[in-house]
Design a protein around this motif. Structure first.
Motif, mmCIF file in Angstrom:
data_model
loop_
_atom_site.group_PDB
_atom_site.id
_atom_site.type_symbol
_atom_site.label_atom_id
_atom_site.label_comp_id
_atom_site.label_asym_id
_atom_site.label_seq_id
_atom_site.Cartn_x
_atom_site.Cartn_y
_atom_site.Cartn_z
ATOM 1 N N LYS A 1 0.833 -1.282 0.079
ATOM 2 C CA LYS A 1 -0.138 0.070 -0.149
ATOM 3 C C LYS A 1 0.773 1.228 -0.036
ATOM 4 O O LYS A 1 0.266 2.314 0.001
ATOM 5 C CB LYS A 1 -1.001 -0.002 1.032
ATOM 6 C CG LYS A 1 -1.935 -1.047 1.371
ATOM 7 C CD LYS A 1 -3.069 -0.997 2.159
ATOM 8 C CE LYS A 1 -4.025 -2.096 2.212
ATOM 9 N NZ LYS A 1 -5.077 -1.791 3.306
ATOM 10 N N VAL A 2 2.226 1.024 0.192
ATOM 11 C CA VAL A 2 2.976 2.242 0.009
ATOM 12 C C VAL A 2 2.728 3.409 -1.201
ATOM 13 O O VAL A 2 2.405 4.595 -0.977
ATOM 14 C CB VAL A 2 4.321 1.999 0.132
ATOM 15 C CG1 VAL A 2 5.502 3.119 -0.221
ATOM 16 C CG2 VAL A 2 4.976 1.389 1.367
ATOM 17 N N ALA A 3 2.519 2.890 -2.301
ATOM 18 C CA ALA A 3 2.483 3.845 -3.602
ATOM 19 C C ALA A 3 1.045 4.297 -3.231
ATOM 20 O O ALA A 3 0.883 5.819 -3.478
ATOM 21 C CB ALA A 3 2.469 3.155 -4.685
ATOM 22 N N GLY A 4 0.092 3.658 -2.869
ATOM 23 C CA GLY A 4 -1.134 4.219 -2.836
ATOM 24 C C GLY A 4 -1.305 5.256 -1.626
ATOM 25 O O GLY A 4 -2.162 6.440 -1.787
ATOM 26 N N ILE A 5 -0.722 4.955 -0.700
ATOM 27 C CA ILE A 5 -0.532 5.994 0.527
ATOM 28 C C ILE A 5 -0.084 7.265 0.094
ATOM 29 O O ILE A 5 -0.562 8.425 0.413
ATOM 30 C CB ILE A 5 0.036 5.553 1.840
ATOM 31 C CG1 ILE A 5 -0.625 4.061 2.300
ATOM 32 C CG2 ILE A 5 0.204 6.438 2.886
ATOM 33 C CD1 ILE A 5 -0.082 3.208 3.409
ATOM 34 N N LEU A 6 1.109 7.095 -0.539
ATOM 35 C CA LEU A 6 1.909 8.499 -0.812
ATOM 36 C C LEU A 6 1.197 9.248 -1.794
ATOM 37 O O LEU A 6 0.984 10.355 -1.837
ATOM 38 C CB LEU A 6 3.255 7.919 -1.559
ATOM 39 C CG LEU A 6 4.061 7.335 -0.660
ATOM 40 C CD1 LEU A 6 5.444 6.984 -1.506
ATOM 41 C CD2 LEU A 6 4.807 8.400 0.546
ATOM 42 N N ALA A 7 0.434 8.507 -2.852
ATOM 43 C CA ALA A 7 -0.613 9.252 -3.916
ATOM 44 C C ALA A 7 -1.703 9.964 -3.195
ATOM 45 O O ALA A 7 -2.095 10.785 -3.630
ATOM 46 C CB ALA A 7 -0.931 8.208 -4.821
ATOM 47 N N ALA A 8 -2.330 9.228 -2.144
ATOM 48 C CA ALA A 8 -3.442 9.781 -1.533
ATOM 49 C C ALA A 8 -3.083 11.008 -0.783
ATOM 50 O O ALA A 8 -3.500 11.881 -0.759
ATOM 51 C CB ALA A 8 -3.953 8.858 -0.678
ATOM 52 N N VAL A 9 -1.865 10.826 -0.311
ATOM 53 C CA VAL A 9 -1.390 11.843 0.724
ATOM 54 C C VAL A 9 -1.019 13.272 -0.158
ATOM 55 O O VAL A 9 -1.199 14.479 0.127
ATOM 56 C CB VAL A 9 -0.158 11.786 1.573
ATOM 57 C CG1 VAL A 9 0.341 12.827 2.153
ATOM 58 C CG2 VAL A 9 -0.676 10.537 2.633
#
Length: 325
Positions: free
Chosen positions: A292-300
């Motif tokens: 989920k790292v990429a998804g978290i970074l994009a959401a932030v």
């Protein structure tokens, strides 16, 4: 403990001459069975001074290993501050590693702290998304928010999996905080004929109107659809349209730049739009796992979440990824 036959040679044995089985029995009772020296002495039929010598000899012969470790500092608070600063978050809560424990029980106390810090009052709106992480958190104590209106951000009355049954998750969260549940009586993606009827219905509008004035939200950040075995029924996991998706919030997928991705039927979604999440003062993203790292970074970076609750391994991976960019 019932006494055993007295070991006649125990009291007279010279240091280093105790039978190994006697050393083991004394050590096991004292260190593993929580017996005190008097109880060990009674069970072995010997004296307390002899038990003391037995334990010392057991250590000397390596039957007992005693390790004293220097306490390690709790890195979670410091890591949360570093990650929050690096990503420009309002606040970041980092928990110990989830590991094999249930995600909800580990994250729930931090989510409770985040909700307490949001300053919600009776009549304020708290939104909740679906997903396994939010569902798990809803099973545990959070914080008292009496009179707060708890509402879902996406429909889900026809979902077969409990993780995506948004009304039930809403009911559970409301019960945990002492709030008032506001149910959305609609599937996430109704048919073309039903969609305009549902979106104009007063019971639906009662919930969707809260989306525009919510003060806080607990938002599960999903893994890339292509990596998941569990998806809400509206997301086509094998669709080429979602090949570039790094995550989803409110059943709305997005790419690494946070750009929402359209897919067949997405125009009929009864779900909060990602861009509208930017208006929520305390948009609390919850997610753990390297996937989920990429998804978290994009959401932030897209401003969909302003706060984050995650665990230590995920936070470390996020910090490393953010520093590389």
């Amino acid at each position: 403990m019932s006494p055993t036959r007295r070991a006649p040679d125990a009291d007279r044995a010279a240091p280093g001459r105790f039978p190994p089985d006697l050393l083991y029995r004394a050590a096991r009772m004292y260190y593993l069975e929580d017996a005190n020296q008097a109880e060990v002495a009674e069970a072995l039929g010997t004296s307390r001074p002899t038990v003391s010598r037995l334990l010392a000899e057991a250590r000397a012969q390596g039957i007992v290993h005693i390790e004293v470790r220097e306490p390690q500092p709790d890195r979670t608070a410091e890591l949360g501050q570093q990650l929050g600063t690096q990503l420009g978050l309002t606040r970041c809560w980092v928990t110990p590693a989830v590991g094999e424990r249930r995600t909800g029980s580990v994250l729930a106390p931090a989510v409770g702290e985040a909700l307490s810090a949001a300053g919600l009052r009776s009549g304020d709106a708290l939104l909740v998304s679906s997903g396994a992480t939010v569902h798990g958190i809803a099973q545990h104590e959070l914080t008292a928010l009496p009179g707060v209106l708890v509402a879902p951000v996406v429909g889900g009355t026809d979902e077969p999996e409990e993780y995506y049954q948004t009304n039930e998750i809403t009911r559970q969260v409301a019960a945990r905080v002492g709030g008032v549940p506001q149910f959305l009586y609609a599937p996430a993606m109704p048919g073309a004929d039903l969609h305009p009827i549902l979106t104009s219905d007063p019971t639906t509008r009662r919930v969707t109107d809260l989306w525009s004035r919510a003060r806080a939200a607990v938002l599960g950040i999903g893994a890339p659809p292509s990596t998941r075995t569990s998806l809400p029924s509206v997301l086509p996991g094998g669709s080429s349209r979602l090949a570039t998706a790094v995550g989803d919030i409110c059943s709305r997928p997005y790419d690494e730049d946070g750009v929402p991705l359209e897919f067949p039927g997405s125009e009929r979604l009864i779900a909060m739009r990602l861009e509208d999440l930017r208006r929520i003062p305390a948009a609390i993203g919850v997610a753990v796992g390297a996937v989920k790292v990429a998804g978290i970074l994009a959401a932030v970076r897209a401003g969909y979440v302003t706060q984050l609750v995650t665990d230590e391994p995920t936070a470390s991976a996020l910090l490393a990824a953010a520093q590389r960019d």
